[in-house]
Write an enzyme that holds these catalytic residues in place. Structure first.
Site, PDB file in Angstrom:
ATOM      1  N   HIS A 154       0.838  -1.206   0.000  1.00  0.00           N
ATOM      2  CA  HIS A 154       0.000   0.000   0.000  1.00  0.00           C
ATOM      3  C   HIS A 154       0.868   1.249   0.000  1.00  0.00           C
ATOM      4  O   HIS A 154       2.069   1.187   0.283  1.00  0.00           O
ATOM      5  CB  HIS A 154      -0.922   0.038   1.231  1.00  0.00           C
ATOM      6  CG  HIS A 154      -2.111  -0.861   1.107  1.00  0.00           C
ATOM      7  ND1 HIS A 154      -2.066  -2.193   1.455  1.00  0.00           N
ATOM      8  CD2 HIS A 154      -3.375  -0.624   0.650  1.00  0.00           C
ATOM      9  CE1 HIS A 154      -3.251  -2.731   1.226  1.00  0.00           C
ATOM     10  NE2 HIS A 154      -4.055  -1.816   0.733  1.00  0.00           N
ATOM     11  N   LYS A 158      -0.565   4.868   4.555  1.00  0.00           N
ATOM     12  CA  LYS A 158      -1.430   3.913   5.271  1.00  0.00           C
ATOM     13  C   LYS A 158      -0.928   3.708   6.694  1.00  0.00           C
ATOM     14  O   LYS A 158       0.260   3.497   6.926  1.00  0.00           O
ATOM     15  CB  LYS A 158      -1.499   2.585   4.513  1.00  0.00           C
ATOM     16  CG  LYS A 158      -2.496   1.614   5.123  1.00  0.00           C
ATOM     17  CD  LYS A 158      -2.876   0.512   4.169  1.00  0.00           C
ATOM     18  CE  LYS A 158      -3.816  -0.483   4.818  1.00  0.00           C
ATOM     19  NZ  LYS A 158      -5.100   0.109   5.208  1.00  0.00           N
TER      20      LYS A 158
HETATM   21  P1  NAD Z   1      -7.959  10.179   4.913  1.00  0.00           P
HETATM   22  O1  NAD Z   1      -7.016  10.412   6.048  1.00  0.00           O
HETATM   23  O2  NAD Z   1      -7.690  10.815   3.604  1.00  0.00           O
HETATM   24  O3  NAD Z   1      -9.436  10.634   5.359  1.00  0.00           O
HETATM   25  C1  NAD Z   1      -9.978  10.400   6.626  1.00  0.00           C
HETATM   26  C2  NAD Z   1     -11.046  11.440   6.862  1.00  0.00           C
HETATM   27  O4  NAD Z   1     -11.713  11.159   8.094  1.00  0.00           O
HETATM   28  C3  NAD Z   1     -10.493  12.871   6.965  1.00  0.00           C
HETATM   29  O5  NAD Z   1     -11.311  13.715   6.177  1.00  0.00           O
HETATM   30  C4  NAD Z   1     -10.666  13.206   8.444  1.00  0.00           C
HETATM   31  O6  NAD Z   1     -10.893  14.593   8.644  1.00  0.00           O
HETATM   32  C5  NAD Z   1     -11.911  12.399   8.755  1.00  0.00           C
HETATM   33  N1  NAD Z   1     -12.088  12.179  10.191  1.00  0.00           N
HETATM   34  C6  NAD Z   1     -11.147  11.923  11.136  1.00  0.00           C
HETATM   35  N2  NAD Z   1     -11.730  11.829  12.344  1.00  0.00           N
HETATM   36  C7  NAD Z   1     -13.060  12.031  12.149  1.00  0.00           C
HETATM   37  C8  NAD Z   1     -14.181  12.107  13.019  1.00  0.00           C
HETATM   38  N3  NAD Z   1     -14.067  11.954  14.336  1.00  0.00           N
HETATM   39  N4  NAD Z   1     -15.407  12.328  12.468  1.00  0.00           N
HETATM   40  C9  NAD Z   1     -15.544  12.493  11.140  1.00  0.00           C
HETATM   41  N5  NAD Z   1     -14.518  12.474  10.269  1.00  0.00           N
HETATM   42  C10 NAD Z   1     -13.277  12.245  10.778  1.00  0.00           C
HETATM   43  O7  NAD Z   1      -8.083   8.592   4.774  1.00  0.00           O
HETATM   44  P2  NAD Z   1      -8.651   7.744   3.539  1.00  0.00           P
HETATM   45  O8  NAD Z   1      -7.530   7.325   2.655  1.00  0.00           O
HETATM   46  O9  NAD Z   1      -9.839   8.438   2.948  1.00  0.00           O
HETATM   47  O10 NAD Z   1      -9.127   6.420   4.307  1.00  0.00           O
HETATM   48  C11 NAD Z   1     -10.115   6.482   5.328  1.00  0.00           C
HETATM   49  C12 NAD Z   1     -10.297   5.084   5.929  1.00  0.00           C
HETATM   50  O11 NAD Z   1     -10.796   4.205   4.916  1.00  0.00           O
HETATM   51  C13 NAD Z   1      -8.995   4.430   6.429  1.00  0.00           C
HETATM   52  O12 NAD Z   1      -9.299   3.649   7.561  1.00  0.00           O
HETATM   53  C14 NAD Z   1      -8.564   3.559   5.280  1.00  0.00           C
HETATM   54  O13 NAD Z   1      -7.735   2.489   5.676  1.00  0.00           O
HETATM   55  C15 NAD Z   1      -9.914   3.083   4.795  1.00  0.00           C
HETATM   56  N6  NAD Z   1      -9.999   2.629   3.414  1.00  0.00           N
HETATM   57  C16 NAD Z   1     -10.839   1.596   3.195  1.00  0.00           C
HETATM   58  C17 NAD Z   1     -11.056   1.153   1.908  1.00  0.00           C
HETATM   59  C18 NAD Z   1     -12.053   0.041   1.702  1.00  0.00           C
HETATM   60  O14 NAD Z   1     -12.299  -0.353   0.540  1.00  0.00           O
HETATM   61  N7  NAD Z   1     -12.676  -0.463   2.757  1.00  0.00           N
HETATM   62  C19 NAD Z   1     -10.407   1.759   0.826  1.00  0.00           C
HETATM   63  C20 NAD Z   1      -9.538   2.825   1.086  1.00  0.00           C
HETATM   64  C21 NAD Z   1      -9.355   3.265   2.394  1.00  0.00           C
END
Ligand code: NAD
Length: 268
Positions: A154, A158
């Site tokens: 990744h 991450k």
């Molecule tokens: P990112 O850091 O770009 O975004 C995270 C977002 O969550 C930010 O906008 C942040 O401000 C917000 N956030 C943090 N605390 C919060 C709260 N208390 N309330 C509301 N919002 C809050 O991360 P990302 O790359 O978008 O990934 C987010 C999550 O999704 C991670 O856990 C990642 O591993 C996961 N992910 C999952 C998949 C999947 O297919 N399941 C795919 C990609 C990423």
């Protein structure tokens, strides 16, 4: 009538892609776009975040009432963001969450919520990975004395390792052999490790640059090796899978679901 949907983690990489999928959709009406109270993107129009024109709806802070209007919520935030969301969700609101790195307390809270409302949590919303899991389970059962090692790669941002997807693949393989992952997972190797334990599943995490997400499952016998590999090429695939799940789950009764249920796969 369109269902009312909320996006939590709306200002993040995934949240923006989810918004981009939802904005053109006639059957899903975005009624909440929620982020961390400290986010610099608070108050921005959701269209600006998603590469669309202005939509007349701005990003709001996570807090009491933030998702009160929603029939279904898609969450891609952090474990803390998901924990806070569980405190806010209206009674019957459906939940689709892709947040990874969940601890046992959060897993228990999700299971408890699933007794009252529909819940779908997936470590990877790519439909190709859902099929890969199915294939891994079948291979692990059909080749019971072959060794299984999972290598994932990744991007450098991450935070959790191994990936939730790697663990889900390991769980599928372990389950197919009547093992538990807790008892059999072997995370990396270093030093004088001794010979490989037969009842083990190895995990190896590579981090670097902008790799979207790659999972390789090695199933290794004495004289042959089967490799099952998936590569995500564009994060939009996860957003599309999550939106597909949201469309499906909004009409389901309370319960715990997975992407295989959405896709009609027989294993889950
Ligand atoms: P990112 O850091 O770009 O975004 C995270 C977002 O969550 C930010 O906008 C942040 O401000 C917000 N956030 C943090 N605390 C919060 C709260 N208390 N309330 C509301 N919002 C809050 O991360 P990302 O790359 O978008 O990934 C987010 C999550 O999704 C991670 O856990 C990642 O591993 C996961 N992910 C999952 C998949 C999947 O297919 N399941 C795919 C990609 C990423």
């Amino acid at each position: 009538m369109a269902h009312r949907i909320g996006v939590v983690g709306a200002t993040g990489r995934m949240g923006r892609l989810v918004l981009a999928e939802l904005i053109p959709a006639d059957d899903l009406d975005i009624v909440a776009a929620v982020t961390h109270p400290g986010s610099v993107s608070l108050g921005l129009d959701i269209g600006a975040l998603a590469g669309h024109g202005p939509q007349g709806r701005t990003v709001i802070a996570q807090g009491p009432g933030c998702v009160d209007e929603c029939d279904v919520v898609i969450d891609f935030s952090t474990p803390g963001g998901l924990a806070a969301l569980l405190d806010q969700l209206p009674e019957r609101c459906a939940l689709v969450s892709g947040t990874t790195g969940l601890d046992a307390t959060l897993v228990d809270r999700l299971a408890e919520r699933a007794q009252r409302a529909p819940v779908l949590v997936a470590a990877n919303f790519s439909t190709g990975v859902a099929v890969l899991r199915d294939l891994v389970a079948r291979a692990a059962a059909a080749l019971p004395d072959y060794d299984i090692e999972i290598v994932e790669a990744h991007h450098k941002h991450k935070r959790d390792a191994p990936s939730g997807t790697a663990l889900a693949l390991g769980r599928a393989a372990a389950g197919a052999r009547g093992w538990t992952l807790d008892a059999t997972a072997q995370h990396g190797r270093e030093g004088d490790t001794g010979p490989r334990q037969a009842a083990s599943i190895g995990f190896h995490a590579v981090r670097g640059g902008g790799v979207v997400g790659e999972h390789q499952v090695w199933i290794v016998g004495g004289g042959e090796r089967l490799e099952l590999t998936h590569a995500a090429m564009d994060r939009a695939t996860f957003a599309q899978g999550a939106v597909r799940a949201a469309r499906w789950i909004v009409d389901q009764p309370a319960g715990r679901y997975g992407l295989p249920d959405v896709l009609g796969l027989t294993t889950s």
